[in-house]
Design a protein around this motif. Sequence first.
Motif, PDB file in Angstrom:
ATOM      1  N   ARG A  10     -10.117  17.771  11.473  1.00  0.00           N
ATOM      2  CA  ARG A  10      -8.868  18.470  11.149  1.00  0.00           C
ATOM      3  C   ARG A  10      -7.876  18.346  12.306  1.00  0.00           C
ATOM      4  O   ARG A  10      -6.676  18.119  12.098  1.00  0.00           O
ATOM      5  CB  ARG A  10      -9.158  19.930  10.830  1.00  0.00           C
TER       6      ARG A  10
ATOM      7  N   PRO B 177     -11.383  10.344   6.099  1.00  0.00           N
ATOM      8  CA  PRO B 177     -11.112   8.945   6.439  1.00  0.00           C
ATOM      9  C   PRO B 177     -11.671   8.036   5.339  1.00  0.00           C
ATOM     10  O   PRO B 177     -12.842   8.167   4.953  1.00  0.00           O
ATOM     11  CB  PRO B 177     -11.855   8.736   7.763  1.00  0.00           C
TER      12      PRO B 177
ATOM     13  N   ASN C 102      -6.441   4.944   4.767  1.00  0.00           N
ATOM     14  CA  ASN C 102      -5.480   6.046   4.825  1.00  0.00           C
ATOM     15  C   ASN C 102      -5.196   6.390   6.293  1.00  0.00           C
ATOM     16  O   ASN C 102      -5.819   5.854   7.218  1.00  0.00           O
ATOM     17  CB  ASN C 102      -5.964   7.255   4.034  1.00  0.00           C
ATOM     18  N   ARG C 103      -4.250   7.287   6.507  1.00  0.00           N
ATOM     19  CA  ARG C 103      -3.801   7.574   7.874  1.00  0.00           C
ATOM     20  C   ARG C 103      -4.936   8.147   8.728  1.00  0.00           C
ATOM     21  O   ARG C 103      -5.048   7.834   9.916  1.00  0.00           O
ATOM     22  CB  ARG C 103      -2.614   8.541   7.850  1.00  0.00           C
ATOM     23  N   LEU C 104      -5.780   8.972   8.132  1.00  0.00           N
ATOM     24  CA  LEU C 104      -6.854   9.571   8.916  1.00  0.00           C
ATOM     25  C   LEU C 104      -7.868   8.514   9.356  1.00  0.00           C
ATOM     26  O   LEU C 104      -8.429   8.598  10.452  1.00  0.00           O
ATOM     27  CB  LEU C 104      -7.531  10.686   8.126  1.00  0.00           C
TER      28      LEU C 104
ATOM     29  N   GLY D 263      -6.305  14.928  12.345  1.00  0.00           N
ATOM     30  CA  GLY D 263      -5.240  14.820  11.361  1.00  0.00           C
ATOM     31  C   GLY D 263      -3.959  15.480  11.836  1.00  0.00           C
ATOM     32  O   GLY D 263      -2.853  14.962  11.622  1.00  0.00           O
ATOM     33  N   THR D 264      -4.083  16.620  12.501  1.00  0.00           N
ATOM     34  CA  THR D 264      -2.909  17.332  13.030  1.00  0.00           C
ATOM     35  C   THR D 264      -2.230  16.511  14.123  1.00  0.00           C
ATOM     36  O   THR D 264      -0.992  16.381  14.145  1.00  0.00           O
ATOM     37  CB  THR D 264      -3.324  18.700  13.586  1.00  0.00           C
TER      38      THR D 264
ATOM     39  N   PRO E 214      -6.405  13.209   2.144  1.00  0.00           N
ATOM     40  CA  PRO E 214      -5.862  13.358   3.512  1.00  0.00           C
ATOM     41  C   PRO E 214      -6.869  13.916   4.506  1.00  0.00           C
ATOM     42  O   PRO E 214      -6.689  13.772   5.722  1.00  0.00           O
ATOM     43  CB  PRO E 214      -4.678  14.307   3.318  1.00  0.00           C
ATOM     44  N   GLU E 215      -7.935  14.557   4.029  1.00  0.00           N
ATOM     45  CA  GLU E 215      -8.916  15.148   4.940  1.00  0.00           C
ATOM     46  C   GLU E 215     -10.173  14.293   5.099  1.00  0.00           C
ATOM     47  O   GLU E 215     -11.122  14.709   5.769  1.00  0.00           O
ATOM     48  CB  GLU E 215      -9.297  16.546   4.444  1.00  0.00           C
TER      49      GLU E 215
ATOM     50  N   GLU F 220      -4.749   7.615  -0.082  1.00  0.00           N
ATOM     51  CA  GLU F 220      -3.826   8.612   0.463  1.00  0.00           C
ATOM     52  C   GLU F 220      -3.989   9.981  -0.205  1.00  0.00           C
ATOM     53  O   GLU F 220      -3.458  10.973   0.287  1.00  0.00           O
ATOM     54  CB  GLU F 220      -2.385   8.121   0.322  1.00  0.00           C
TER      55      GLU F 220
ATOM     56  N   ASP G 156      -2.345  13.289  14.513  1.00  0.00           N
ATOM     57  CA  ASP G 156      -1.721  12.111  13.915  1.00  0.00           C
ATOM     58  C   ASP G 156      -0.409  12.486  13.237  1.00  0.00           C
ATOM     59  O   ASP G 156       0.584  11.763  13.356  1.00  0.00           O
ATOM     60  CB  ASP G 156      -2.681  11.470  12.902  1.00  0.00           C
ATOM     61  N   ALA G 157      -0.388  13.632  12.524  1.00  0.00           N
ATOM     62  CA  ALA G 157       0.841  14.064  11.854  1.00  0.00           C
ATOM     63  C   ALA G 157       1.933  14.377  12.874  1.00  0.00           C
ATOM     64  O   ALA G 157       3.115  14.050  12.676  1.00  0.00           O
ATOM     65  CB  ALA G 157       0.561  15.287  10.989  1.00  0.00           C
TER      66      ALA G 157
END
Length: 289
Positions: free
Chosen positions: A263, A118, A132-134, A266-267, A115-116, A112, A269-270
């Motif tokens: 990028r 995977p 992680n989330r990505l 990631g946006t 964040p940028e 985690e 997903d957020a």
Amino acid sequence: MTENLLGDFLRARRGRVSPEAAGVVTSGVRRVPGLRREEVATRAGVSVDYYVRLEQGRERNPSAQVLDAIARALRLDDDARLHLFRVAGLTPRTHRGAGPERADPGLSRLLEMWPENPALVLGKAYDVLAANRLAYALFDGLRHGPNLLMKVFLDPEARTFYPDWDRVAANTVAGFRTLHGEAPHDPRIREVLEAVRAGSPDFAAMWQRHDARRKRLERKRFRHPQVGELTLRMHAFDVKSAPGQELVVYHAEPGSASADALRLLGTLDATHLREQHATRTAPGPDAAG
């Protein structure tokens, strides 16, 4: 029926070496592909009878010197040579504890912190133990559970998600072969192997090639349904505290279109996460005004 891992490997790899590549002078029609047993034996400096016993599983204690000579005769690279030693019983196999396999909590927290990028942890049978989330956003949509081998071969969307599916599939099989060589009797490895072999003729054919190769730095292309095509570089690291596990991290070249797509992913997903949170915390229709 007793497995003959060493013999199966030797026969498969012998059939992959052309006489020309091995410097063998030939004439006439050859009935078998690759090298004959006597040609491997001669190049390795062992008797034909001894080499035949190796392939048939009647000789189970070859020396390191003999295996080195056979590896040279079969033109094996470093990964395949290590696999040869493992299936011959000359390197210590990994002993894994009983019970479900888990990623170390500290390693999960480390993922985690990127964040940028995977990042994920793969287990002994290519199970995704943590990500992680990505990484979850990148691989979102692939089904058949959190197992990389099953995703590649059993998910009908995999050939779209991986534009270079043939290369990805071959590398995945070669990596799984090394894991199988480290612990061929591990219940989870055998479970995944049998499930994918039964469900995918492509996997069954690739498995018979006996390629053995660990993950390494490479470029991989993805075609994501939300952000389009990305080309990412992959780094794989052994997890020393948990033999058999691998940490895999992806990154895009700075300033590239793939970096922009990553990028954006990631946006998106957020944004999705915030919308989910807002839905869960919104007052119901009967709440007091």
